[in-house]
Design a protein around this motif. Structure first.
Motif, PDB file in Angstrom:
ATOM      1  N   SER A 185      10.320  81.143  -9.707  1.00  0.00           N
ATOM      2  CA  SER A 185       9.597  79.902  -9.416  1.00  0.00           C
ATOM      3  C   SER A 185      10.508  78.868  -8.774  1.00  0.00           C
ATOM      4  O   SER A 185      10.094  78.129  -7.859  1.00  0.00           O
ATOM      5  CB  SER A 185       8.990  79.338 -10.702  1.00  0.00           C
ATOM      6  OG  SER A 185       7.995  80.211 -11.221  1.00  0.00           O
ATOM      7  N   ALA A 188      11.010  79.896  -5.158  1.00  0.00           N
ATOM      8  CA  ALA A 188       9.766  79.665  -4.408  1.00  0.00           C
ATOM      9  C   ALA A 188       9.517  78.174  -4.189  1.00  0.00           C
ATOM     10  O   ALA A 188       8.972  77.771  -3.155  1.00  0.00           O
ATOM     11  CB  ALA A 188       8.591  80.304  -5.146  1.00  0.00           C
ATOM     12  N   ALA A 189       9.920  77.350  -5.154  1.00  0.00           N
ATOM     13  CA  ALA A 189       9.716  75.904  -5.020  1.00  0.00           C
ATOM     14  C   ALA A 189      10.471  75.332  -3.833  1.00  0.00           C
ATOM     15  O   ALA A 189      10.060  74.305  -3.266  1.00  0.00           O
ATOM     16  CB  ALA A 189      10.155  75.194  -6.305  1.00  0.00           C
ATOM     17  N   ARG A 190      11.559  75.980  -3.430  1.00  0.00           N
ATOM     18  CA  ARG A 190      12.304  75.517  -2.256  1.00  0.00           C
ATOM     19  C   ARG A 190      11.480  75.662  -0.978  1.00  0.00           C
ATOM     20  O   ARG A 190      11.745  74.997   0.025  1.00  0.00           O
ATOM     21  CB  ARG A 190      13.612  76.315  -2.105  1.00  0.00           C
ATOM     22  CG  ARG A 190      14.486  76.376  -3.356  1.00  0.00           C
ATOM     23  CD  ARG A 190      15.362  75.160  -3.523  1.00  0.00           C
ATOM     24  NE  ARG A 190      14.675  73.949  -3.866  1.00  0.00           N
ATOM     25  CZ  ARG A 190      14.197  73.667  -5.102  1.00  0.00           C
ATOM     26  NH1 ARG A 190      14.309  74.533  -6.092  1.00  0.00           N
ATOM     27  NH2 ARG A 190      13.602  72.524  -5.349  1.00  0.00           N
ATOM     28  N   ARG A 192       8.236  75.074  -0.723  1.00  0.00           N
ATOM     29  CA  ARG A 192       7.079  74.173  -0.685  1.00  0.00           C
ATOM     30  C   ARG A 192       7.200  73.137   0.418  1.00  0.00           C
ATOM     31  O   ARG A 192       6.243  72.894   1.169  1.00  0.00           O
ATOM     32  CB  ARG A 192       6.904  73.473  -2.030  1.00  0.00           C
ATOM     33  CG  ARG A 192       5.617  72.659  -2.119  1.00  0.00           C
ATOM     34  CD  ARG A 192       5.548  71.870  -3.401  1.00  0.00           C
ATOM     35  NE  ARG A 192       6.593  70.843  -3.478  1.00  0.00           N
ATOM     36  CZ  ARG A 192       6.645  69.902  -4.409  1.00  0.00           C
ATOM     37  NH1 ARG A 192       5.728  69.867  -5.365  1.00  0.00           N
ATOM     38  NH2 ARG A 192       7.631  69.011  -4.417  1.00  0.00           N
ATOM     39  N   ASP A 193       8.360  72.517   0.546  1.00  0.00           N
ATOM     40  CA  ASP A 193       8.550  71.469   1.537  1.00  0.00           C
ATOM     41  C   ASP A 193       9.444  71.913   2.687  1.00  0.00           C
ATOM     42  O   ASP A 193       9.932  71.079   3.460  1.00  0.00           O
ATOM     43  CB  ASP A 193       9.152  70.222   0.869  1.00  0.00           C
ATOM     44  CG  ASP A 193       8.251  69.665  -0.233  1.00  0.00           C
ATOM     45  OD1 ASP A 193       7.021  69.635  -0.026  1.00  0.00           O
ATOM     46  OD2 ASP A 193       8.782  69.291  -1.301  1.00  0.00           O
ATOM     47  N   GLU A 196       8.264  74.598   8.659  1.00  0.00           N
ATOM     48  CA  GLU A 196       7.415  75.750   8.976  1.00  0.00           C
ATOM     49  C   GLU A 196       8.176  76.827   9.744  1.00  0.00           C
ATOM     50  O   GLU A 196       7.933  78.020   9.570  1.00  0.00           O
ATOM     51  CB  GLU A 196       6.200  75.294   9.795  1.00  0.00           C
ATOM     52  CG  GLU A 196       5.210  76.397  10.140  1.00  0.00           C
ATOM     53  CD  GLU A 196       4.588  77.044   8.909  1.00  0.00           C
ATOM     54  OE1 GLU A 196       4.195  78.223   9.005  1.00  0.00           O
ATOM     55  OE2 GLU A 196       4.492  76.373   7.858  1.00  0.00           O
ATOM     56  N   THR A 210      10.251  86.127  -4.869  1.00  0.00           N
ATOM     57  CA  THR A 210       9.230  85.144  -5.242  1.00  0.00           C
ATOM     58  C   THR A 210       7.894  85.755  -5.641  1.00  0.00           C
ATOM     59  O   THR A 210       6.947  85.020  -5.904  1.00  0.00           O
ATOM     60  CB  THR A 210       8.990  84.157  -4.082  1.00  0.00           C
ATOM     61  OG1 THR A 210       8.501  84.880  -2.938  1.00  0.00           O
ATOM     62  CG2 THR A 210      10.267  83.422  -3.717  1.00  0.00           C
TER      63      THR A 210
END
Length: 361
Positions: A185, A188-190, A192-193, A196, A210
């Motif tokens: 988690s 994976a949280a890295r 999010r922001d 693209e 992830t």
């Protein structure tokens, strides 16, 4: 075992009920959400009506925070000859039952080491536990009949029984299950922001790391709240490695040759210890991991392609030991990695090329 009561019809409870029902056991289902029990019943997991007399075994499949209360209520109601739970933590539940004054001779804590990223009865399957370890934590107080019922449940679900001490189990799952969930988690949280452009570069490595980060946060909050100490202990050790690795990477930026050498040694150390730890993860049939060779083949994203390549491997007399698929970004194609015995690589590559496959070694 002729009859069973499954209390809690989520993924684990419904999967166990499906396995029991498919093998002739009369299964009764109950859930705090009656609609969920009806869904499980409609899937063939049993009936959502309560039994008129005590069943052979009551299986409590509710979140850890509610397991002891559900067990105590079932025991006081005399609903079964034996009682077990299937939650992912064991020591705390037993201590709660002791505090509640329950007779623990009829209880056995268990934990099937199986699951999916999805939850609920619609994600359940009768073969979820097949070949998977199922931990049993009997004590000197456990009635032999209850242990036998638990072993029969494991057998009917085609799982593999593993006997452990409850607290040893909790320390073990903190290492092999609960901490990996948090680390996955965090990585994976890295994303999010992230930009693209960076996300579009995601390959198989980040997908592997992830994958379990897609799990239900509510479920994991319940699990982690029931086993915080052992998980914190493992994470503290991981944090020590992280700190050392950060320092080593910073040293590699230095103009000082000695500092760069120290940085290289630090990174080498963590990578090699990782190699050694990964080598201990059980391989096929629980044996030591085998050293398979990987054959990579370009495969189209059309119906029947996977079946065709497996059939061609079968015609070549080669057993596929493991498989991974990496999808190509923006294309109707991907790369399939076929893991096989080293001696079979050359013959499989030749056979697949003869059948028109684009093989990459």
């Amino acid at each position: 075992m002729r009859t069973a009561l499954v209390i809690g019809t989520g993924l684990i409870g419904t999967s166990a009920a499906l396995a029991l029902a498919s093998r002739g056991v009369q299964v009764h289902l109950t859930d705090h959400d009656p609609a969920q029990a009806r869904t499980a019943a409609a899937l063939g997991a049993g009936t959502d009506s309560l039994p008129e007399e005590p069943v052979d075994l009551a299986v409590v499949a509710v979140p850890p925070a509610h397991a002891a209360a559900s067990l105590a209520e079932a025991m006081r109601g005399g609903l079964a000859r034996g009682y077990l739970d299937v939650t992912s933590v064991k020591g705390g539940i037993r201590r709660e039952l002791e505090t509640l004054g329950c007779d623990l001779s009829g209880y056995l804590g268990t934990h099937p080491m199986a699951g999916r990223e999805r939850s609920g009865p619609l994600a359940a399957t009768a073969d979820l536990f097949e070949g998977r370890p199922w931990v049993l934590t009997p004590t000197h107080d456990t009635d032999t009949e209850v242990l036998n019922l638990a072993l029969e449940l494991v057998s009917l679900c085609r799982a593999v029984p593993v006997l452990m001490d409850a607290d040893a189990h909790d320390r073990a799952v903190a290492l092999v299950s609960h901490t990996p969930q948090l680390v996955s988690s965090m990585v994976a949280a890295r994303l999010r922001d992230a930009d693209e452009t960076a996300v579009r570069l995601c390959g198989q490595g980040i997908r592997d790391v992830t994958r379990i980060a897609a799990s239900d946060p509510r479920m994991w909050l319940d699990i982690l709240a029931a086993n915080p100490g052992p998980v914190a202990d493992v994470l503290a050790a991981v944090a020590t490695d992280l700190d050392a690795t950060v320092r080593a990477l910073r040293a590699l930026e230095s103009a000082d040759e000695d500092k760069r050498a120290d940085g290289t040694a630090g990174i080498d150390d963590v990578l090699r210890r990782g190699n050694a730890g990964r080598a201990r993860v059980p391989g096929k049939h629980g044996a030591a991991p085998a050293a398979y060779e990987t054959l990579t083949v370009l495969i189209g994203d059309q119906p029947g392609e996977l079946a065709r390549i497996f059939a061609d491997a079968g015609r070549a007399g080669v057993n596929i030991e493991d498989v991974r698929i990496e999808h190509a970004t923006g294309q109707q194609a991907g790369l399939i990695q076929l893991m096989v015995e080293p001696a079979a690589v050359a013959s499989l590559a030749a056979a697949l090329r003869d059948r028109g496959w684009a093989v990459r070694q």
